[in-house]
Design a protein around this motif. Sequence first.
Motif, mmCIF file in Angstrom:
data_model
loop_
_atom_site.group_PDB
_atom_site.id
_atom_site.type_symbol
_atom_site.label_atom_id
_atom_site.label_comp_id
_atom_site.label_asym_id
_atom_site.label_seq_id
_atom_site.Cartn_x
_atom_site.Cartn_y
_atom_site.Cartn_z
ATOM 1 N N GLU A 1 0.810 -1.208 0.000
ATOM 2 C CA GLU A 1 0.000 0.000 0.000
ATOM 3 C C GLU A 1 0.849 1.267 0.000
ATOM 4 O OE1 GLU A 1 -2.429 -0.470 3.426
ATOM 5 O OE2 GLU A 1 -3.548 -2.149 2.574
ATOM 6 N N SER A 2 2.155 1.122 -0.079
ATOM 7 C CA SER A 2 3.068 2.254 -0.045
ATOM 8 C C SER A 2 3.048 2.998 -1.380
ATOM 9 C CB SER A 2 4.483 1.759 0.243
ATOM 10 O OG SER A 2 5.395 2.808 0.132
ATOM 11 N N GLU A 3 3.433 4.276 -1.323
ATOM 12 C CA GLU A 3 3.508 5.072 -2.549
ATOM 13 C C GLU A 3 4.680 4.657 -3.423
ATOM 14 O OE1 GLU A 3 3.725 9.102 -1.339
ATOM 15 O OE2 GLU A 3 1.685 9.128 -0.535
ATOM 16 N N SER A 4 5.728 4.088 -2.816
ATOM 17 C CA SER A 4 6.902 3.695 -3.587
ATOM 18 C C SER A 4 6.806 2.263 -4.112
ATOM 19 C CB SER A 4 8.159 3.841 -2.735
ATOM 20 O OG SER A 4 8.064 2.999 -1.608
ATOM 21 N N TYR A 5 5.659 1.636 -3.965
ATOM 22 C CA TYR A 5 5.483 0.258 -4.438
ATOM 23 C C TYR A 5 5.402 0.242 -5.956
ATOM 24 C CZ TYR A 5 3.375 -4.291 -5.177
ATOM 25 O OH TYR A 5 3.111 -5.564 -5.601
ATOM 26 N N ARG A 6 6.148 -0.681 -6.552
ATOM 27 C CA ARG A 6 6.074 -0.881 -7.986
ATOM 28 C C ARG A 6 5.395 -2.218 -8.247
ATOM 29 N NH1 ARG A 6 11.680 -0.256 -10.798
ATOM 30 N NH2 ARG A 6 11.941 -2.185 -9.676
ATOM 31 N N PRO A 7 4.509 -2.297 -9.223
ATOM 32 C CA PRO A 7 3.874 -3.581 -9.510
ATOM 33 C C PRO A 7 4.891 -4.607 -9.999
ATOM 34 C CG PRO A 7 3.210 -1.921 -11.109
ATOM 35 C CD PRO A 7 4.024 -1.236 -10.073
ATOM 36 N N VAL A 8 4.547 -5.850 -9.834
ATOM 37 C CA VAL A 8 5.450 -6.948 -10.166
ATOM 38 C C VAL A 8 5.594 -7.084 -11.677
ATOM 39 C CG1 VAL A 8 5.781 -9.431 -9.959
ATOM 40 C CG2 VAL A 8 4.788 -8.154 -8.081
ATOM 41 N N ASP A 9 6.825 -7.219 -12.133
ATOM 42 C CA ASP A 9 7.100 -7.479 -13.537
ATOM 43 C C ASP A 9 7.131 -8.994 -13.706
ATOM 44 O OD1 ASP A 9 7.869 -7.454 -16.158
ATOM 45 O OD2 ASP A 9 9.914 -6.762 -15.774
ATOM 46 N N MET A 10 6.036 -9.578 -14.158
ATOM 47 C CA MET A 10 5.919 -11.034 -14.260
ATOM 48 C C MET A 10 6.953 -11.613 -15.212
ATOM 49 S SD MET A 10 1.848 -11.710 -14.122
ATOM 50 C CE MET A 10 2.078 -13.454 -14.219
ATOM 51 N N HIS A 11 7.229 -10.894 -16.285
ATOM 52 C CA HIS A 11 8.186 -11.393 -17.273
ATOM 53 C C HIS A 11 9.571 -11.547 -16.635
ATOM 54 C CE1 HIS A 11 9.828 -12.061 -21.264
ATOM 55 N NE2 HIS A 11 10.777 -11.191 -20.982
ATOM 56 N N HIS A 12 10.012 -10.518 -15.922
ATOM 57 C CA HIS A 12 11.326 -10.586 -15.282
ATOM 58 C C HIS A 12 11.337 -11.636 -14.165
ATOM 59 C CE1 HIS A 12 15.183 -9.445 -13.725
ATOM 60 N NE2 HIS A 12 14.651 -9.252 -12.533
ATOM 61 N N GLY A 13 10.257 -11.745 -13.418
ATOM 62 C CA GLY A 13 10.190 -12.741 -12.345
ATOM 63 C C GLY A 13 10.351 -14.161 -12.865
ATOM 64 N N MET A 14 9.719 -14.468 -13.982
ATOM 65 C CA MET A 14 9.862 -15.804 -14.555
ATOM 66 C C MET A 14 11.252 -15.992 -15.161
ATOM 67 S SD MET A 14 7.320 -17.481 -13.708
ATOM 68 C CE MET A 14 7.650 -18.968 -14.577
ATOM 69 N N GLU A 15 11.858 -14.927 -15.701
ATOM 70 C CA GLU A 15 13.229 -15.047 -16.206
ATOM 71 C C GLU A 15 14.189 -15.395 -15.072
ATOM 72 O OE1 GLU A 15 14.270 -11.412 -18.111
ATOM 73 O OE2 GLU A 15 13.358 -11.971 -20.019
ATOM 74 N N VAL A 16 14.030 -14.756 -13.918
ATOM 75 C CA VAL A 16 14.890 -15.048 -12.771
ATOM 76 C C VAL A 16 14.649 -16.459 -12.273
ATOM 77 C CG1 VAL A 16 15.376 -14.426 -10.379
ATOM 78 C CG2 VAL A 16 15.133 -12.648 -12.087
ATOM 79 N N ARG A 17 13.398 -16.870 -12.213
ATOM 80 C CA ARG A 17 13.073 -18.212 -11.728
ATOM 81 C C ARG A 17 13.643 -19.297 -12.636
ATOM 82 N NH1 ARG A 17 7.104 -19.897 -10.057
ATOM 83 N NH2 ARG A 17 7.801 -19.499 -7.947
ATOM 84 N N LEU A 18 13.645 -19.049 -13.944
ATOM 85 C CA LEU A 18 14.160 -20.032 -14.894
ATOM 86 C C LEU A 18 15.669 -19.916 -15.103
ATOM 87 C CD1 LEU A 18 11.309 -19.852 -17.536
ATOM 88 C CD2 LEU A 18 11.693 -21.635 -15.838
ATOM 89 N N GLY A 19 16.291 -18.930 -14.480
ATOM 90 C CA GLY A 19 17.737 -18.773 -14.580
ATOM 91 C C GLY A 19 18.198 -18.031 -15.813
ATOM 92 N N LEU A 20 17.308 -17.323 -16.479
ATOM 93 C CA LEU A 20 17.679 -16.595 -17.684
ATOM 94 C C LEU A 20 18.158 -15.181 -17.388
ATOM 95 C CD1 LEU A 20 14.655 -17.651 -19.901
ATOM 96 C CD2 LEU A 20 16.956 -18.602 -19.913
#
Length: 139
Positions: free
Chosen positions: A110-129
């Motif tokens: 709920e913070s003003e500095s919150y950024r929404p999640v970048d799903m594309h980047h999250g899956m790249e990190v999870r897959l090791g790319l």
Amino acid sequence: MDPAKTIPLEGRTDDLLRFGIHGVKSDIIEPHPLQSARRSAKQTQDEMKKKILSNTYGAAFPMKMEMDRQILSKFQRPPGAVPSSFVGLEAFTGTMEEFGFEDYLNDPRESESYRPVDMHHGMEVRLGLSKGPPCPSFM
């Protein structure tokens, strides 16, 4: 560029445009002195608990508990609107009874500095790319 003339980059390969410049100081010292004291106290408490369980139930029981903890810590939802809650891990380790700062302070989402999640980047990190934190929500 000719690949023979390039020098391979060693060390951290974080994306500077997404996460900013990495500071080495944050890797060396902690933001507050009580954090290191709390971490070391929890570490000694866990070691004592493992030793007591080993003496009571045998050497295989703490190893089985550690394996169960590792398995439960791997269950995650894909990055998105609903964050992973790790309810199984919390029930297993007994942290459900703890009352942390997030229980009585504001929700970070709920913070003003919150950024929404970048799903594309999250899956790249999870897959090791890609490198970097899977969900950099604060800048």
